[in-house]
Design an enzyme around this catalytic site. Sequence first.
Site, PDB file in Angstrom:
ATOM      1  N   HIS A  59       0.843  -1.202   0.000  1.00 51.73           N
ATOM      2  CA  HIS A  59       0.000   0.000   0.000  1.00 51.73           C
ATOM      3  C   HIS A  59       0.879   1.252   0.000  1.00 51.73           C
ATOM      4  O   HIS A  59       1.213   1.796   1.052  1.00 51.73           O
ATOM      5  CB  HIS A  59      -0.897  -0.006   1.241  1.00 51.73           C
ATOM      6  CG  HIS A  59      -2.050   0.948   1.154  1.00 51.73           C
ATOM      7  ND1 HIS A  59      -3.353   0.521   1.102  1.00 51.73           N
ATOM      8  CD2 HIS A  59      -2.105   2.298   1.108  1.00 51.73           C
ATOM      9  CE1 HIS A  59      -4.169   1.576   1.046  1.00 51.73           C
ATOM     10  NE2 HIS A  59      -3.421   2.667   1.040  1.00 51.73           N
ATOM     11  N   HIS A  61       1.377   5.093  -2.085  1.00 54.74           N
ATOM     12  CA  HIS A  61       0.881   6.087  -3.033  1.00 54.74           C
ATOM     13  C   HIS A  61       2.066   6.566  -3.872  1.00 54.74           C
ATOM     14  O   HIS A  61       2.644   7.621  -3.614  1.00 54.74           O
ATOM     15  CB  HIS A  61       0.213   7.224  -2.283  1.00 54.74           C
ATOM     16  CG  HIS A  61      -1.010   6.803  -1.540  1.00 54.74           C
ATOM     17  ND1 HIS A  61      -2.277   6.847  -2.081  1.00 54.74           N
ATOM     18  CD2 HIS A  61      -1.152   6.270  -0.295  1.00 54.74           C
ATOM     19  CE1 HIS A  61      -3.151   6.396  -1.204  1.00 54.74           C
ATOM     20  NE2 HIS A  61      -2.494   6.027  -0.117  1.00 54.74           N
ATOM     21  N   GLY A  66      -2.454  12.951  -0.840  1.00 57.10           N
ATOM     22  CA  GLY A  66      -2.740  14.284  -0.341  1.00 57.10           C
ATOM     23  C   GLY A  66      -3.655  15.086  -1.234  1.00 57.10           C
ATOM     24  O   GLY A  66      -4.361  14.555  -2.081  1.00 57.10           O
ATOM     25  N   GLY A  67      -3.614  16.382  -1.027  1.00 58.39           N
ATOM     26  CA  GLY A  67      -4.471  17.288  -1.766  1.00 58.39           C
ATOM     27  C   GLY A  67      -5.747  17.663  -1.043  1.00 58.39           C
ATOM     28  O   GLY A  67      -6.537  18.455  -1.554  1.00 58.39           O
ATOM     29  N   GLU A  68      -5.950  17.105   0.147  1.00 57.83           N
ATOM     30  CA  GLU A  68      -7.199  17.374   0.866  1.00 57.83           C
ATOM     31  C   GLU A  68      -7.226  18.773   1.481  1.00 57.83           C
ATOM     32  O   GLU A  68      -8.272  19.211   1.964  1.00 57.83           O
ATOM     33  CB  GLU A  68      -7.408  16.312   1.945  1.00 57.83           C
ATOM     34  CG  GLU A  68      -7.631  14.926   1.368  1.00 57.83           C
ATOM     35  CD  GLU A  68      -7.685  13.852   2.436  1.00 57.83           C
ATOM     36  OE1 GLU A  68      -8.058  14.167   3.570  1.00 57.83           O
ATOM     37  OE2 GLU A  68      -7.346  12.698   2.118  1.00 57.83           O
ATOM     38  N   LYS A 153      -9.097  -0.425  -5.927  1.00 62.23           N
ATOM     39  CA  LYS A 153      -9.151   0.292  -4.656  1.00 62.23           C
ATOM     40  C   LYS A 153     -10.543   0.896  -4.482  1.00 62.23           C
ATOM     41  O   LYS A 153     -11.159   1.367  -5.435  1.00 62.23           O
ATOM     42  CB  LYS A 153      -8.085   1.387  -4.661  1.00 62.23           C
ATOM     43  CG  LYS A 153      -8.117   2.377  -3.496  1.00 62.23           C
ATOM     44  CD  LYS A 153      -7.425   1.824  -2.279  1.00 62.23           C
ATOM     45  CE  LYS A 153      -7.326   2.896  -1.177  1.00 62.23           C
ATOM     46  NZ  LYS A 153      -6.281   3.891  -1.445  1.00 62.23           N
ATOM     47  N   ARG A 160     -14.992  10.413   3.280  1.00 62.64           N
ATOM     48  CA  ARG A 160     -14.637  10.673   1.882  1.00 62.64           C
ATOM     49  C   ARG A 160     -15.046   9.532   0.963  1.00 62.64           C
ATOM     50  O   ARG A 160     -14.769   9.564  -0.235  1.00 62.64           O
ATOM     51  CB  ARG A 160     -13.130  10.898   1.774  1.00 62.64           C
ATOM     52  CG  ARG A 160     -12.623  12.092   2.553  1.00 62.64           C
ATOM     53  CD  ARG A 160     -11.166  11.949   2.942  1.00 62.64           C
ATOM     54  NE  ARG A 160     -10.986  10.847   3.885  1.00 62.64           N
ATOM     55  CZ  ARG A 160      -9.820  10.532   4.449  1.00 62.64           C
ATOM     56  NH1 ARG A 160      -8.745  11.238   4.154  1.00 62.64           N
ATOM     57  NH2 ARG A 160      -9.734   9.531   5.301  1.00 62.64           N
ATOM     58  N   HIS A 192      -9.972   0.879   1.650  1.00 62.79           N
ATOM     59  CA  HIS A 192      -9.567   1.895   2.617  1.00 62.79           C
ATOM     60  C   HIS A 192     -10.680   1.986   3.651  1.00 62.79           C
ATOM     61  O   HIS A 192     -11.814   2.342   3.333  1.00 62.79           O
ATOM     62  CB  HIS A 192      -9.383   3.250   1.929  1.00 62.79           C
ATOM     63  CG  HIS A 192      -9.401   4.400   2.890  1.00 62.79           C
ATOM     64  ND1 HIS A 192      -8.243   4.977   3.377  1.00 62.79           N
ATOM     65  CD2 HIS A 192     -10.429   5.076   3.469  1.00 62.79           C
ATOM     66  CE1 HIS A 192      -8.572   5.954   4.212  1.00 62.79           C
ATOM     67  NE2 HIS A 192      -9.898   6.035   4.292  1.00 62.79           N
ATOM     68  N   ASP A 276       1.411   2.707   3.911  1.00 60.64           N
ATOM     69  CA  ASP A 276       0.588   3.806   3.388  1.00 60.64           C
ATOM     70  C   ASP A 276       1.506   4.941   2.936  1.00 60.64           C
ATOM     71  O   ASP A 276       1.163   6.122   3.027  1.00 60.64           O
ATOM     72  CB  ASP A 276      -0.415   4.299   4.427  1.00 60.64           C
ATOM     73  CG  ASP A 276      -1.555   5.128   3.810  1.00 60.64           C
ATOM     74  OD1 ASP A 276      -1.756   5.035   2.598  1.00 60.64           O
ATOM     75  OD2 ASP A 276      -2.207   5.878   4.563  1.00 60.64           O
TER      76      ASP A 276
END
Length: 381
Positions: A59, A61, A66-68, A153, A160, A192, A276
Site C-alpha cells: 500500500h 501512493h 494528499g491534496g485534501e 481500490k 470521503r 480503505h 501507506d
Amino acid sequence: MILIKQAEVYTPHIIGIKDVLVCGGQIEAIEERISLPLPSCHVIDGTGKLLIPGIIDPHVHVTGGGGEGSFHTQVPPVSLSDLIRGGVTTVVGLLGTDGITRSVENLLARVKALKEEGISTYACTGSYGFPSVTLTGDVKRDLVFIDEILGVKLALSDHRAPNVTVNELMRLGSDTRTAGMLSGKCGIVVLHMGDAPSGLAPVREALAQTAIPVKIFHPTHVNRKRELLEEAFAFARQGGFIDLTCGIDGAGRPAACIMEARERGIPMEQITISSDGMGSWSTYDESGSLLAIGYAPVDTVLKEVKVLVQEYQLPLEEALCFATSNTARSLELFPKKGCIRAGSDADLLLLEEDLSIHTVIAGGRRMMEDHVLLQKGTYEI
C-alpha cells in the site's frame, strides 16, 4: 551473478548458516558451501549477518497522495532511493482520495518507471470513489489486460467514501474475482477503511449474500480504532486478510495489534503490514474542517518488524512473515515473492545483527551494499 557467503538465512523461517547464489534475477542455489571460481561472480561476505526476503509493501501512493487541503498539499511521488533505504523490493501502488487530478494513467506511468529503475511494482486501479476510475473504462478490462494491475481500490465507511450500496460492493467484488481468474491474478478489492460506525458491516453482508471468496476483500487501516480492529480480527478468523498500517495507533501500532492477535489466537498468516507511504494523514475538527495534514514515509514496515523483535521479543522468523510471506500469499505472488528458496525472485536483504540494512538486492540487482546506496532514481540527486 552474486554469491552471498555464510549468512544466517531466514526464508523467512530460519534454516541456519548458508551460501546463497543469485543468477539471472533468481535464487539459483542455497547450500552449506558454494565454491565458484568465476571472475564475473560478485561475492558478498555475510558472516555475522542475517539474510531475509525483501520487504513487500502492499500500500504505497507511488504518485503521491494528499491534496485534501487544496492543491498545495499534494504529496510528491515516491523516490526509488527511499524505497531501497526502507528495504522495500516489491511495492503495490494505488490512488487515494484524489482520483481527479491523479489518474490511473499517471499511476501506471510511475509503476512502470519504478520497474525500469529496478524494483518489482504492481498497482490497483480505482481510487476512493465509485464508479472506479480506470484506464480502459472498465475494472475487469484493466485487470485482464494490464499486467501490473492486481485489483481495485475503494473507500468504505469513511467521510470521503462514495457510500456504495451492498449490491454495488457485491458487483465490484464479483467483477474483480472474475477478472482475476481470467488473468491469473489475485483479483482483490483493497478497502480503505475509515472511522464511520458502519465499519466492515457492508463486507459481511456482501459475503453473506454471495459466494464471493472472503480473500477478495482486503481491508486496510484496520488499526485506526478499537471497534474496527475487533471486526478485523473476526474477519481474519473467517479467512480474510487484514492489513495494519504503520503510523496509525488509534487501536495500537501494528506491532502491538499483532501481539494482541497472537495472544487471542487470531490466525497470524492472515495479517499483513503496510506503510501507506506517501499517503497523506489528516485530522479534522468536529465540524469537519481540516486541522493538520502530512504524509507517511515508506521505510516503516521493516521498522515495525524491528519493533516486534526488539521490543516485544517476537522471534525474527515470526515477525518477518507480516512483511514478506503473508503479503506475498495475500497477493498470490508466493513463492515467486516473499521467501528465499531456489527459483524465487532474488529480492533479498542482508541485515546486521541490530537489523539495520547492510545490502539490498532487488531482482538480482545490487541496490545497496555495505550501507551505501548504489542505485538512485533517474532524477534523484
